[in-house]
Design a protein around this motif. Structure first.
Motif, PDB file in Angstrom:
ATOM      1  N   THR A  48      11.905  -4.365  -4.008  1.00 34.76           N
ATOM      2  CA  THR A  48      10.472  -4.138  -4.126  1.00 34.76           C
ATOM      3  C   THR A  48       9.826  -4.322  -2.757  1.00 34.76           C
ATOM      4  OG1 THR A  48       8.487  -4.681  -5.400  1.00 34.76           O
ATOM      5  CG2 THR A  48       9.912  -6.525  -4.770  1.00 34.76           C
ATOM      6  N   LEU A  49       8.513  -4.488  -2.726  1.00 35.21           N
ATOM      7  CA  LEU A  49       7.761  -4.644  -1.483  1.00 35.21           C
ATOM      8  C   LEU A  49       7.913  -6.059  -0.925  1.00 35.21           C
ATOM      9  CD1 LEU A  49       4.430  -2.862  -2.480  1.00 35.21           C
ATOM     10  CD2 LEU A  49       6.382  -1.894  -1.255  1.00 35.21           C
ATOM     11  N   PRO A  50       7.569  -6.263   0.343  1.00 34.77           N
ATOM     12  CA  PRO A  50       7.590  -7.613   0.908  1.00 34.77           C
ATOM     13  C   PRO A  50       6.633  -8.542   0.160  1.00 34.77           C
ATOM     14  CG  PRO A  50       7.412  -5.970   2.651  1.00 34.77           C
ATOM     15  CD  PRO A  50       7.220  -5.240   1.362  1.00 34.77           C
ATOM     16  N   ILE A  51       7.068  -9.783  -0.041  1.00 35.13           N
ATOM     17  CA  ILE A  51       6.204 -10.788  -0.669  1.00 35.13           C
ATOM     18  C   ILE A  51       5.907 -11.929   0.300  1.00 35.13           C
ATOM     19  CG2 ILE A  51       6.963 -10.220  -3.011  1.00 35.13           C
ATOM     20  CD1 ILE A  51       8.709 -12.790  -2.864  1.00 35.13           C
ATOM     21  N   VAL A  65      10.000   3.432  -8.946  1.00 32.02           N
ATOM     22  CA  VAL A  65       9.904   4.401  -7.858  1.00 32.02           C
ATOM     23  C   VAL A  65      11.319   4.691  -7.369  1.00 32.02           C
ATOM     24  CG1 VAL A  65       7.595   3.670  -7.112  1.00 32.02           C
ATOM     25  CG2 VAL A  65       9.633   2.627  -6.081  1.00 32.02           C
ATOM     26  N   SER A  66      11.468   5.777  -6.630  1.00 27.40           N
ATOM     27  CA  SER A  66      12.754   6.088  -6.028  1.00 27.40           C
ATOM     28  C   SER A  66      12.960   5.240  -4.783  1.00 27.40           C
ATOM     29  CB  SER A  66      12.798   7.573  -5.644  1.00 27.40           C
ATOM     30  OG  SER A  66      11.866   7.840  -4.604  1.00 27.40           O
ATOM     31  N   GLY A  67      14.199   5.168  -4.317  1.00 29.30           N
ATOM     32  CA  GLY A  67      14.480   4.434  -3.096  1.00 29.30           C
ATOM     33  C   GLY A  67      13.732   5.013  -1.907  1.00 29.30           C
ATOM     34  N   GLU A  68      13.629   6.348  -1.858  1.00 29.12           N
ATOM     35  CA  GLU A  68      12.912   7.003  -0.763  1.00 29.12           C
ATOM     36  C   GLU A  68      11.425   6.659  -0.801  1.00 29.12           C
ATOM     37  OE1 GLU A  68      11.900  11.563   0.788  1.00 29.12           O
ATOM     38  OE2 GLU A  68      13.558  11.212  -0.623  1.00 29.12           O
ATOM     39  N   ARG A  69      10.833   6.679  -1.996  1.00 33.01           N
ATOM     40  CA  ARG A  69       9.414   6.350  -2.111  1.00 33.01           C
ATOM     41  C   ARG A  69       9.174   4.887  -1.767  1.00 33.01           C
ATOM     42  NH1 ARG A  69       4.434   7.306  -1.023  1.00 33.01           N
ATOM     43  NH2 ARG A  69       2.910   6.569  -2.585  1.00 33.01           N
ATOM     44  N   LEU A  70      10.093   4.012  -2.135  1.00 34.59           N
ATOM     45  CA  LEU A  70       9.927   2.596  -1.806  1.00 34.59           C
ATOM     46  C   LEU A  70       9.922   2.404  -0.293  1.00 34.59           C
ATOM     47  CD1 LEU A  70       9.664  -0.330  -2.795  1.00 34.59           C
ATOM     48  CD2 LEU A  70      12.170  -0.485  -2.666  1.00 34.59           C
ATOM     49  N   SER A  71      10.785   3.112   0.412  1.00 37.90           N
ATOM     50  CA  SER A  71      10.810   3.012   1.877  1.00 37.90           C
ATOM     51  C   SER A  71       9.473   3.425   2.470  1.00 37.90           C
ATOM     52  CB  SER A  71      11.932   3.890   2.447  1.00 37.90           C
ATOM     53  OG  SER A  71      13.197   3.400   2.053  1.00 37.90           O
ATOM     54  N   GLU A  72       8.864   4.472   1.901  1.00 34.89           N
ATOM     55  CA  GLU A  72       7.556   4.912   2.381  1.00 34.89           C
ATOM     56  C   GLU A  72       6.503   3.836   2.147  1.00 34.89           C
ATOM     57  OE1 GLU A  72       6.811   8.466   0.213  1.00 34.89           O
ATOM     58  OE2 GLU A  72       8.289   9.679   1.313  1.00 34.89           O
ATOM     59  N   LEU A  73       6.519   3.234   0.956  1.00 34.79           N
ATOM     60  CA  LEU A  73       5.538   2.198   0.627  1.00 34.79           C
ATOM     61  C   LEU A  73       5.720   0.962   1.501  1.00 34.79           C
ATOM     62  CD1 LEU A  73       5.541   2.444  -3.283  1.00 34.79           C
ATOM     63  CD2 LEU A  73       3.863   3.397  -1.691  1.00 34.79           C
ATOM     64  N   ARG A  74       6.958   0.606   1.772  1.00 37.02           N
ATOM     65  CA  ARG A  74       7.213  -0.550   2.626  1.00 37.02           C
ATOM     66  C   ARG A  74       6.693  -0.300   4.035  1.00 37.02           C
ATOM     67  NH1 ARG A  74      10.634  -4.546   1.150  1.00 37.02           N
ATOM     68  NH2 ARG A  74      11.344  -4.747   3.308  1.00 37.02           N
ATOM     69  N   SER A  75       6.839   0.910   4.524  1.00 38.24           N
ATOM     70  CA  SER A  75       6.304   1.250   5.845  1.00 38.24           C
ATOM     71  C   SER A  75       4.788   1.117   5.862  1.00 38.24           C
ATOM     72  CB  SER A  75       6.707   2.683   6.235  1.00 38.24           C
ATOM     73  OG  SER A  75       8.102   2.785   6.380  1.00 38.24           O
ATOM     74  N   GLN A  76       4.155   1.508   4.752  1.00 39.63           N
ATOM     75  CA  GLN A  76       2.702   1.376   4.652  1.00 39.63           C
ATOM     76  C   GLN A  76       2.265  -0.089   4.635  1.00 39.63           C
ATOM     77  OE1 GLN A  76       1.178   3.655   1.320  1.00 39.63           O
ATOM     78  NE2 GLN A  76       2.369   5.467   1.908  1.00 39.63           N
ATOM     79  N   VAL A  77       3.088  -0.949   4.025  1.00 33.26           N
ATOM     80  CA  VAL A  77       2.782  -2.380   4.036  1.00 33.26           C
ATOM     81  C   VAL A  77       2.770  -2.895   5.470  1.00 33.26           C
ATOM     82  CG1 VAL A  77       3.616  -4.673   3.399  1.00 33.26           C
ATOM     83  CG2 VAL A  77       3.648  -2.822   1.720  1.00 33.26           C
ATOM     84  N   PHE A  78       3.804  -2.553   6.234  1.00 29.89           N
ATOM     85  CA  PHE A  78       3.931  -3.080   7.592  1.00 29.89           C
ATOM     86  C   PHE A  78       2.888  -2.496   8.544  1.00 29.89           C
ATOM     87  CE2 PHE A  78       8.473  -3.572   6.099  1.00 29.89           C
ATOM     88  CZ  PHE A  78       8.381  -4.941   5.939  1.00 29.89           C
ATOM     89  N   SER A  79       2.391  -1.297   8.247  1.00 29.66           N
ATOM     90  CA  SER A  79       1.344  -0.703   9.076  1.00 29.66           C
ATOM     91  C   SER A  79      -0.045  -1.170   8.663  1.00 29.66           C
ATOM     92  CB  SER A  79       1.417   0.829   9.005  1.00 29.66           C
ATOM     93  OG  SER A  79       1.052   1.292   7.705  1.00 29.66           O
TER      94      SER A  79
END
Length: 297
Positions: A225-228, A256-270
């Motif tokens: 999942t996303l960073p906590i 979500v798919s693994g690819e979509r999760l990677s996108e969301l994680r990038s949005q968290v860090f940005s």
């Protein structure tokens, strides 16, 4: 130093409390018997809330466990006997379990089952321990006698998960099901893994946990999942606290798919991603009116 004590009979429908010294500046309060029973955890959070409101001089910290509350105190300002007396007063002022209402945030997180990092951790473990094959989810489907992976996915996604306590790693939540009519369980790795990715969602016993950082682990891995945790506080969800999740939060997962999760994680860090966090409360009566659950001793 006082000796261990047990309050006599349950007050207003509450289970008995046992008071156990934990060194010179801490007191462990245990409720009920050693079994999985979320009602005990609701009581722990109710006592913690009342103790915070009381602002007792000398009480430094209140740390909830599954069925216990650790009270850290300054022995120069507060003694065991006085602290136990205050706790007994708090217990006596509480309503019955069914009348408890607890502040509780609702947080929705994405999950990607069997993402690349999860499969890599499983591969590494299998290399070091020949004979272990398949994914952890497949193992849990068989262990719990489920019809297939979809039934397991439905259990995880259709359940509201209660953060009973955090610990082991900073901010690592231990989640227990609130809304299911069946309790699934998972055996632990033996021996444990040497590596688990940050954000890993895993299951051990009836509990689901999320890794706040990389480290060893022994729970069966479900996905990511996303960073906590964000010590740099780059995302606004972490501005007040680098740890996202708190005891008494409610967590829901969506797929979500693994690819979509990677996108969301990038949005968290940005800093672009908005965590979905809603304030609310839990009425224990509604929980008690649900179908009975299995107990895990």
């Amino acid at each position: 130093m006082c000796s261990s004590a047990q309050s006599p009979e349950p007050v207003t429908g509450l289970p008995p409390a046992r008071f156990r010294p934990a060194g010179d500046s801490a007191l462990l309060v245990e409720y009920g018997e050693a079994e999985f029973d979320l009602r005990l955890n609701f009581l722990v959070h109710a006592v913690q809330q009342r103790m915070r409101e009381a602002a007792v001089p000398g009480v430094l910290d209140l740390v909830p466990g599954l069925r216990s509350l650790m009270v850290n105190f300054d022995p120069d300002l507060l003694g065991y006997d006085r602290l136990i007396s205050v706790l007994r007063e708090v217990h006596g002022d509480l309503p019955g379990l069914a009348e408890l209402v607890l502040p509780s945030r609702s947080i929705t997180l994405p999950i990607a089952f069997d993402d690349p990092g999860t499969l890599e951790a499983i591969r590494r473990y299998a290399e070091a321990h020949p004979g272990r094959a398949g994914t952890d989810i497949d193992r849990l489907v068989e262990f719990n006698g489920l019809a297939g992976r979809d039934e397991f996915f439905g259990y995880v996604l259709g359940t509201t998960w209660w953060v009973a306590f955090t610990g082991y790693f900073p901010g690592q939540p231990f989640l227990y099901p609130m809304t299911c009519d069946r309790l699934l369980v998972a055996p632990k790795y033996n021996p444990p893994r040497a590596w688990t990715q940050e954000g890993a969602v895993s299951m051990g016993g009836p509990s689901v946990s999320i890794m706040p950082l990389e480290g060893p682990g022994g729970y069966q891995m479900l996905g990511r999942t996303l960073p906590i945790m964000d010590m740099r506080r780059t995302n606004k969800a972490f501005k007040a606290d680098p740890l996202l999740l708190r005891p008494a939060d409610r967590i829901g997962f969506h797929l979500v798919s693994g690819e979509r999760l990677s996108e969301l994680r990038s949005q968290v860090f940005s800093g672009e991603f908005d965590y979905r966090i809603d304030d609310g409360e839990v009425a224990v009566r509604e929980f008690l009116e649900q179908p009975p659950r299995l107990a895990v001793a």
